[in-house]
Design a protein around this motif. Structure first.
Motif, PDB file in Angstrom:
ATOM      1  N   GLY A  65       0.819  -1.202   0.000  1.00 18.60           N
ATOM      2  CA  GLY A  65       0.000   0.000   0.000  1.00 18.60           C
ATOM      3  C   GLY A  65       0.854   1.254   0.000  1.00 18.60           C
ATOM      4  O   GLY A  65       2.079   1.196  -0.027  1.00 18.60           O
ATOM      5  N   PHE A  66       0.182   2.405   0.037  1.00 19.84           N
ATOM      6  CA  PHE A  66       0.914   3.673   0.083  1.00 19.84           C
ATOM      7  C   PHE A  66       0.060   4.740   0.735  1.00 19.84           C
ATOM      8  O   PHE A  66      -1.156   4.615   0.847  1.00 19.84           O
ATOM      9  CB  PHE A  66       1.395   4.110  -1.306  1.00 19.84           C
ATOM     10  N   SER A  67       0.710   5.790   1.186  1.00 15.64           N
ATOM     11  CA  SER A  67       0.034   6.912   1.832  1.00 15.64           C
ATOM     12  C   SER A  67      -0.049   8.088   0.860  1.00 15.64           C
ATOM     13  O   SER A  67       0.432   8.006  -0.268  1.00 15.64           O
ATOM     14  CB  SER A  67       0.783   7.315   3.101  1.00 15.64           C
ATOM     15  N   ASP A  68      -0.673   9.179   1.303  1.00 11.37           N
ATOM     16  CA  ASP A  68      -0.745  10.371   0.465  1.00 11.37           C
ATOM     17  C   ASP A  68       0.646  10.821   0.052  1.00 11.37           C
ATOM     18  O   ASP A  68       1.603  10.697   0.815  1.00 11.37           O
ATOM     19  CB  ASP A  68      -1.426  11.520   1.220  1.00 11.37           C
ATOM     20  N   GLY A  69       0.751  11.341  -1.152  1.00 11.36           N
ATOM     21  CA  GLY A  69       2.017  11.846  -1.653  1.00 11.36           C
ATOM     22  C   GLY A  69       2.043  11.776  -3.163  1.00 11.36           C
ATOM     23  O   GLY A  69       1.020  11.542  -3.817  1.00 11.36           O
ATOM     24  N   GLU A  70       3.214  11.972  -3.711  1.00  9.72           N
ATOM     25  CA  GLU A  70       3.420  11.901  -5.158  1.00  9.72           C
ATOM     26  C   GLU A  70       4.398  10.777  -5.447  1.00  9.72           C
ATOM     27  O   GLU A  70       5.460  10.695  -4.829  1.00  9.72           O
ATOM     28  CB  GLU A  70       3.967  13.228  -5.693  1.00  9.72           C
ATOM     29  N   TYR A  71       4.024   9.906  -6.377  1.00  2.83           N
ATOM     30  CA  TYR A  71       4.787   8.696  -6.649  1.00  2.83           C
ATOM     31  C   TYR A  71       5.026   8.502  -8.137  1.00  2.83           C
ATOM     32  O   TYR A  71       4.206   8.912  -8.961  1.00  2.83           O
ATOM     33  CB  TYR A  71       4.016   7.460  -6.147  1.00  2.83           C
ATOM     34  N   ASN A 132      -3.991  12.990  -2.340  1.00  2.15           N
ATOM     35  CA  ASN A 132      -4.137  13.995  -1.266  1.00  2.15           C
ATOM     36  C   ASN A 132      -5.440  13.744  -0.534  1.00  2.15           C
ATOM     37  O   ASN A 132      -6.475  13.506  -1.145  1.00  2.15           O
ATOM     38  CB  ASN A 132      -4.167  15.422  -1.846  1.00  2.15           C
ATOM     39  N   GLY A 133      -5.399  13.802   0.800  1.00  2.75           N
ATOM     40  CA  GLY A 133      -6.592  13.693   1.628  1.00  2.75           C
ATOM     41  C   GLY A 133      -7.180  12.298   1.693  1.00  2.75           C
ATOM     42  O   GLY A 133      -8.292  12.119   2.174  1.00  2.75           O
ATOM     43  N   CYS A 134      -6.437  11.311   1.223  1.00  9.23           N
ATOM     44  CA  CYS A 134      -6.944   9.936   1.217  1.00  9.23           C
ATOM     45  C   CYS A 134      -6.335   9.086   2.329  1.00  9.23           C
ATOM     46  O   CYS A 134      -6.823   8.019   2.615  1.00  9.23           O
ATOM     47  CB  CYS A 134      -6.645   9.284  -0.136  1.00  9.23           C
ATOM     48  N   TYR A 135      -5.280   9.563   2.919  1.00  6.52           N
ATOM     49  CA  TYR A 135      -4.552   8.911   4.021  1.00  6.52           C
ATOM     50  C   TYR A 135      -3.777   7.693   3.531  1.00  6.52           C
ATOM     51  O   TYR A 135      -2.584   7.766   3.359  1.00  6.52           O
ATOM     52  CB  TYR A 135      -5.446   8.592   5.215  1.00  6.52           C
ATOM     53  N   THR A 136      -4.455   6.555   3.333  1.00  4.79           N
ATOM     54  CA  THR A 136      -3.730   5.376   2.878  1.00  4.79           C
ATOM     55  C   THR A 136      -4.527   4.640   1.814  1.00  4.79           C
ATOM     56  O   THR A 136      -5.752   4.650   1.799  1.00  4.79           O
ATOM     57  CB  THR A 136      -3.444   4.389   4.039  1.00  4.79           C
ATOM     58  N   TRP A 137      -3.789   3.984   0.924  1.00  2.00           N
ATOM     59  CA  TRP A 137      -4.359   3.146  -0.141  1.00  2.00           C
ATOM     60  C   TRP A 137      -3.882   1.722   0.076  1.00  2.00           C
ATOM     61  O   TRP A 137      -2.679   1.476   0.194  1.00  2.00           O
ATOM     62  CB  TRP A 137      -3.932   3.648  -1.516  1.00  2.00           C
TER      63      TRP A 137
END
Length: 140
Positions: A65-71, A132-137
């Motif tokens: 998974g991943f957290s908010d940010g740019e990837y 943004n604003g999603c916390y974690t995926w």
């Protein structure tokens, strides 16, 4: 163990953290994966392996998974909001009302978007993902 640190105290703290994570898992398995996405570091991985191996599947899921940010698109997400994510389907756990994920191709065209209310697929051809604003995926 650093000098002056009581190993029994460290063990007790680790056991308490395991108990807390196990309680979260019992209430909502996706919540514990989300928490591990946000807070996992090398010490946490080692502690789970040694003290709470029952959380190993959640730790593996958190690594995908991943957290908010740019990837960019690659193998696995860094936990600091940068790095890369893998292609595939993801779902947001407990997104905010302002949650927005966008997948862009190399030319900057939008390939996929989500507000976190349903799973989203990061498709082939994606070069960059911004959340943004999603916390974690979590992988769906």
């Amino acid at each position: 163990m650093p000098e002056g640190i009581d190993p029994n105290a460290v063990l007790q703290i680790g056991q308490e953290q395991c108990a807390q994570l196990e309680a979260v898992k019992a209430a909502d398995p996706k919540a514990v994966v989300s928490q591990l996405i946000e807070k996992t570091d090398t010490n946490m991985v080692d502690a789970i392996a040694a003290l709470c191996p029952g959380l190993q599947p959640e730790l593996v899921a958190a690594a995908r998974g991943f957290s908010d940010g740019e990837y960019t698109v690659g193998e696995a997400a860094a936990k600091d909001g940068s790095g890369s994510v893998a292609l595939g389907s993801y779902e947001a756990w407990n997104p905010s009302e302002t949650c927005q994920l966008t997948a862009f191709d190399a030319a900057g065209r939008t390939l996929a978007e989500s507000t976190g209310t349903s799973p989203v697929t990061i498709p082939a051809g994606t070069a960059r993902v911004v959340s943004n604003g999603c916390y974690t995926w979590l992988t769906a």
